[in-house]
Enzyme design. Structure first.
Site, PDB file in Angstrom:
ATOM      1  N   GLY A  25       0.990  -1.073   0.097  1.00  0.00           N
ATOM      2  CA  GLY A  25      -0.048  -0.143  -0.202  1.00  0.00           C
ATOM      3  C   GLY A  25       0.793   1.398   0.108  1.00  0.00           C
ATOM      4  CG  ASP A  27       8.718  -6.257   5.776  1.00  0.00           C
ATOM      5  OD1 ASP A  27       7.566  -5.516   5.608  1.00  0.00           O
ATOM      6  OD2 ASP A  27       9.571  -6.061   6.580  1.00  0.00           O
TER       7      ASP A  27
END
Ligand code: ITT
Length: 193
Positions: A11, A69
């Site tokens: 996002g 990540d």
């Protein structure tokens, strides 16, 4: 050959922009993750969290997914903010202010960005790679480009922050670009299957 749908399991608009550039020459239809997806990042490492996000989004959408990540580990802060980089404060501006304040007493400004990438199909991890970039935390923000901690991360030997570089340069030397260099040959193999 038809393009293959690939959902970018993120996002974060900054990451999404970088992935669009990195994947521009691949035969993928890049899709955004469904609106409102919230995935709890319960891992202790960047790779564990990348796996959690990639698997959750692939299972939700039924498509191949790519998760990233990433974060900044500061030596004098014993690796903080690390996997908590996005949870360190509420906005990029506040995260930067907090980091500069916490690092103020320390002469050691060494830091490292890491990016773990994971491609999943359903619950299956197909590819996982990590990339790094070493540098120093500046004393104040410099530059307007990029996102996140870019204005206070000066790449070793270059004397400019990520936010002072253009996208192309960050793409070549940054942690995401370095992870992508390892992902690329694996992706090509995957596309041949
Ligand atoms: P997704 O999980 O939806 O991808 P996120 O922002 O929460 O978005 P992470 O959990 O991986 O992503 O947190 C990474 C944080 O580390 C991000 O919010 C930035 O603050 C920072 N970060 C990661 N890559 C960066 C980069 O290239 N430049 C500057 N900051 C970066």
């Amino acid at each position: 050959m038809d393009n293959l749908p690939l959902v970018i399991a993120s996002g974060n608009e900054g990451k999404i922009r970088e992935f669009k550039k990195l994947l521009a020459n691949f035969p993928f239809d890049l899709l955004r993750q469904p609106f409102g997806v919230e995935i709890e990042e319960t891992g202790d490492t960047f790779m564990e969290n990348a796996r959690i996000k990639a698997i959750a989004v692939s299972q939700k959408t039924g498509n191949l997914s790519l998760a990233d990540d990433s974060g900044l580990s500061v030596e004098a802060l014993r690796g903080a903010p690390g996997v908590y980089s996005s949870r360190y404060a509420n906005s990029d501006k506040e995260r930067i202010e907090k980091l500069l304040a916490e690092l103020k007493p320390f002469p050691n400004r060494k830091a490292k960005f890491e990016c773990a990438l994971c491609i999943a199909s359903g619950e299956k991890v197909l590819i996982e790679v990590s990339g790094f970039c070493e540098g120093l935390i500046t004393f104040s923000p410099k530059g307007e480009n990029g996102f996140g901690y870019d204005p206070i991360f000066e790449v070793s030997g270059l004397g400019e922050t990520f936010a002072e570089m253009d996208h192309e340069k960050k793409k070549h030397i940054g942690h995401r670009g370095n992870a992508f260099k390892l992902l690329k040959p694996e992706l090509k193999k995957l596309l041949l299957k």
